[in-house]
Scaffold this motif. Structure first.
Motif, mmCIF file in Angstrom:
data_model
loop_
_atom_site.group_PDB
_atom_site.id
_atom_site.type_symbol
_atom_site.label_atom_id
_atom_site.label_comp_id
_atom_site.label_asym_id
_atom_site.label_seq_id
_atom_site.Cartn_x
_atom_site.Cartn_y
_atom_site.Cartn_z
ATOM 1 N N VAL A 123 0.352 -1.134 -0.309
ATOM 2 C CA VAL A 123 0.079 0.612 0.078
ATOM 3 C C VAL A 123 0.774 0.766 -0.022
ATOM 4 O O VAL A 123 0.516 2.302 -0.361
ATOM 5 C CB VAL A 123 -1.095 0.265 1.631
ATOM 6 N N VAL A 124 1.756 1.231 0.723
ATOM 7 C CA VAL A 124 3.045 2.396 0.695
ATOM 8 C C VAL A 124 3.910 2.453 -0.323
ATOM 9 O O VAL A 124 4.025 3.195 -0.710
ATOM 10 C CB VAL A 124 3.894 2.484 2.187
ATOM 11 N N PRO A 182 2.448 2.935 -4.180
ATOM 12 C CA PRO A 182 2.490 4.190 -5.237
ATOM 13 C C PRO A 182 3.739 4.921 -4.683
ATOM 14 O O PRO A 182 4.704 6.415 -5.648
ATOM 15 C CB PRO A 182 1.957 5.499 -4.187
ATOM 16 N N CYS A 183 4.998 4.690 -4.104
ATOM 17 C CA CYS A 183 5.926 5.398 -4.253
ATOM 18 C C CYS A 183 6.910 5.111 -5.383
ATOM 19 O O CYS A 183 7.676 5.995 -6.024
ATOM 20 C CB CYS A 183 7.068 5.022 -2.561
ATOM 21 N N PHE A 206 5.379 6.659 -8.702
ATOM 22 C CA PHE A 206 5.792 7.882 -8.429
ATOM 23 C C PHE A 206 7.027 8.484 -8.781
ATOM 24 O O PHE A 206 6.947 10.056 -8.515
ATOM 25 C CB PHE A 206 4.529 8.767 -8.281
ATOM 26 N N ILE A 211 8.956 8.402 -5.956
ATOM 27 C CA ILE A 211 9.460 8.910 -5.188
ATOM 28 C C ILE A 211 10.550 7.773 -4.464
ATOM 29 O O ILE A 211 10.286 7.375 -3.891
ATOM 30 C CB ILE A 211 8.512 8.803 -3.645
ATOM 31 N N TYR A 267 12.399 11.906 -0.058
ATOM 32 C CA TYR A 267 11.505 11.408 0.135
ATOM 33 C C TYR A 267 11.514 10.174 0.340
ATOM 34 O O TYR A 267 9.785 10.068 0.491
ATOM 35 C CB TYR A 267 10.868 11.823 -1.287
ATOM 36 N N VAL A 288 8.746 10.007 3.510
ATOM 37 C CA VAL A 288 7.383 8.734 3.526
ATOM 38 C C VAL A 288 7.583 7.509 4.296
ATOM 39 O O VAL A 288 6.420 7.556 5.414
ATOM 40 C CB VAL A 288 6.685 8.341 2.142
ATOM 41 N N LEU A 327 5.390 6.780 7.882
ATOM 42 C CA LEU A 327 4.770 5.222 8.226
ATOM 43 C C LEU A 327 4.986 4.677 9.369
ATOM 44 O O LEU A 327 4.329 4.184 10.200
ATOM 45 C CB LEU A 327 5.306 3.849 7.045
#
Lengths: 289, 329
Positions: free
Chosen positions: B100-101, B104-105, B108, B110, B114, B118, B122
């Motif tokens: 889940v984390v 997207p990281c 995109f 990241i 960054y 992020v 968490l």
């Protein structure tokens, strides 16, 4: 007042006031990041030392708040310079992640140094500031003062960056690191000055936080991570973005904490942060290219 | 250097046998406890280094450890689910959280600072959720799995004698090293090394950047959750501060950097150094040592990153590799 019940208004006002202090914290970190391109993970620990400095100058040596404050601000400014010269400048050429981890080591070091030097007791200035009542809403005077001083600090920084020669050089370096050295600007000197200003902002935040919170060696952990998230959400190095993000975060924590526990306020803020990273990875105000 | 040379097989078998037999023959409880602790943390640090060595610096691994520990213990106490099923459940939860984390990281892009920040969020979330759901988890006071009568039970995964725990920890630690070597020899390693050098170039060369990064992240998260569950079952007590949050995450990074990020036994050396240092200070100075261990850790971390970024074992290895080459030239 209809659906806007009085507790919600109070939470919103408190969120606004908290936002001021968070914005000040984020500002110092953003300045360092924007100019030197380094994230000081240990920034909140510098604030913690500033709070201890306030405690020692004001309570143990009995100098009074208004003499202790400038001494503490100068002291933390010097710590910023020392951090830059001892840790950051040997690592300027290595990978950014190494700089991040080295300041993580400094975080451990400062926390433990505080434990060894000051013990783990909670300390405070013993100043109880009154609460002001405006139209049934209770506002803590300490928070109001912190909010006002944070805004004043930000205006002072803005004037420094825009109206002075050194400030102009700092802004120029944050735009292009290589070219400015060729233009005859001594980047090392500018880095040291920036570190001093960043440290001094941490010191200012310490003077304000010590009015509201007890200081102990681990106090940095309670607002360090949140400061980082604010900076990242605003776009690292983007001071205006950080400023807006600070208020959004503070409202989430404050209003979330009203309906559930304070921890849930933090959980919402963190979840919001992760969600925002996916929507706007470059920060709130980033221009999409 | 990937495959173990044939002549060394005997040496490795001897070392493995010594690791199994010697501590069991000695059997004193305190050294045994230290050995078990070192093995469990070595495994946790190895799990972190699986990602860290490819430039994926996560400050969120405390979160995965907390999930592993708390899911296993909560399933046992509330649902009566044996840790034999609870641990896989914990690993599954950690894998889901990682997906889940991380998806997207990576999607995109990241990366770097960054990504570290992020994942820092968490570990903050997991810590705050454990504290906030104090009705269920005991909050910051910590949590204890219910003991079975008699103290030892295979179904409950609870053992009173240290020898059993030593063997369990040794097997898990060995499995961690085996996974490390499996990755070292796989195509995944080349893909991930290419990604850590230059994502665009790797993608242009046909590497599925997101998928490769996700695979290693999920492996690393599940291993970390395993170490959390193991720690909880061994100590029979967990608190949010010891298995989740920012301090644990930084502790992992620290130990691995000191030991050596790019070598298999680096994290283990890091665990040996940090735990022995902590114990020595605790015994040598007694209660007045509070804070001194972390003071030295922090200082060491800074010094290592500046002067020995390869870590102790990494530096020794590259020094050894350099010397014979120079002698033969």
């Amino acid at each position: 007042m209809g659906f806007l019940d009085i507790f919600l208004v109070e939470a919103l006002v408190n969120g606004l006031l908290l936002g001021g202090v968070l914005a000040l914290l984020a500002l110092g970190l953003n300045l360092i990041f924007g100019v030197i391109d380094v994230a000081w993970i240990c920034y909140a620990e510098l604030v913690m030392f500033g709070m201890y400095a306030m405690y020692y100058f004001a309570v143990v040596y009995g100098l009074g708040y208004w003499i202790a404050a400038p001494l503490s601000i100068a002291g933390v400014g010097l710590m910023g310079v020392a951090l830059h010269l001892l840790v950051i400048s040997p690592l300027l050429a290595s990978a950014p992640i190494n700089q991040l981890l080295a300041t993580g080591g400094v975080l451990f070091f400062l926390q433990s140094l505080a434990t060894v030097m000051f013990g783990i007791d909670f300390r405070n200035l013993g100043i109880r500031l009154p609460t002001i009542e405006v139209a049934d809403v209770f506002i803590s005077y300490a928070r109001l003062l912190a909010f006002g001083a944070a805004l004043a600090g930000m205006v002072a920084l803005y004037l420094f960056l825009t109206r002075t020669y050194v400030g102009t050089a700092i802004r120029a370096i944050s735009q292009d690191r290589q070219i400015m050295a060729l233009m005859g600007v001594d980047t090392r000197r500018i880095y040291v000055i920036t570190s001093a200003v960043g440290g001094a902002l941490a010191g200012l935040a310490a003077c304000l936080l010590v009015l509201q919170y007890d200081v102990h060696p681990f106090v940095g952990l309670s607002f360090g991570p949140i400061t980082f998230m604010i900076c990242v959400m605003g776009g690292l190095g983007n001071m205006i973005g950080g400023f807006i993000a600070a208020f959004i975060f503070a409202e989430i924590i404050s209003v979330g904490g009203l309906y559930l526990d304070l921890e849930w306020g933090y959980v919402f803020a963190f979840v919001f942060f992760i969600a925002m990273m996916f929507v706007r990875p470059e920060g709130l105000l980033a221009r999409r290219s | 250097m990937n495959a173990i040379p044939k002549g060394k097989v005997g040496l490795w078998a001897g070392a493995a046998a010594a690791l199994v037999i010697l501590p069991l023959a000695w059997g004193a409880p305190y050294p045994m406890h230290i050995m078990i602790t070192i093995l469990i943390w070595s495994f946790a640090y190895t799990s972190w280094s699986m990602m860290g060595r490819f430039g994926l610096v996560s400050l969120g691994h405390g979160g995965f450890m907390g999930v592993g520990a708390y899911v296993t213990a909560l399933a046992w106490n509330n649902l009566g689910l044996s840790p034999w099923l609870g641990i896989p459940l914990g690993l599954l939860c950690a894998a889901l959280l990682a997906l889940v984390v991380a998806w997207p990281c990576f999607r995109f892009r990241i990366t770097g600072h960054y990504f570290a920040l992020v994942t820092l969020a968490l570990s903050g979330i997991v810590l705050q959720v454990i504290v906030a759901t104090r009705g269920l988890t005991g909050g910051s006071l910590g949590y204890t799995p219910d003991r079975v009568p008699g103290g030892s039970s295979i179904i409950a995964f609870q053992f009173t004698d240290k020898a059993t725990w030593y063997l369990i920890a040794l097997v898990v630690w060995g499995a961690g090293l085996a996974i490390w070597y499996a990755v070292e020899r796989s195509m995944m390693r080349y893909a991930l090394e290419a990604i850590s050098e230059d994502e665009d170039a790797a993608a242009a060369a046909g590497v599925n950047v997101t998928a490769e990064k996700l695979k290693i992240t999920v492996i690393s998260a599940m291993m970390t959750a395993m170490s959390g569950a193991l720690y909880c079952q061994y100590q029979m007590f967990v608190s949010p501060d010891t298995v989740s949050g920012i301090s644990v995450s930084l502790q992992m990074v620290f130990a691995v950097v000191v030991g050596g990020l790019y070598v298999a036994l680096g994290p283990t050396i890091g665990a040996v150094i940090t735990i022995l240092l902590g114990e020595a200070l605790r015994i040598g100075f007694g209660p007045s040592a509070v804070g001194w261990d972390n003071l030295i850790y922090g200082l060491l971390l800074v010094v290592f990153i500046i002067f020995l970024p390869q870590g102790i074992l990494g530096s020794i290895q590259s020094a050894l590799r350099r010397t014979p080459a120079r002698a033969s030239a």
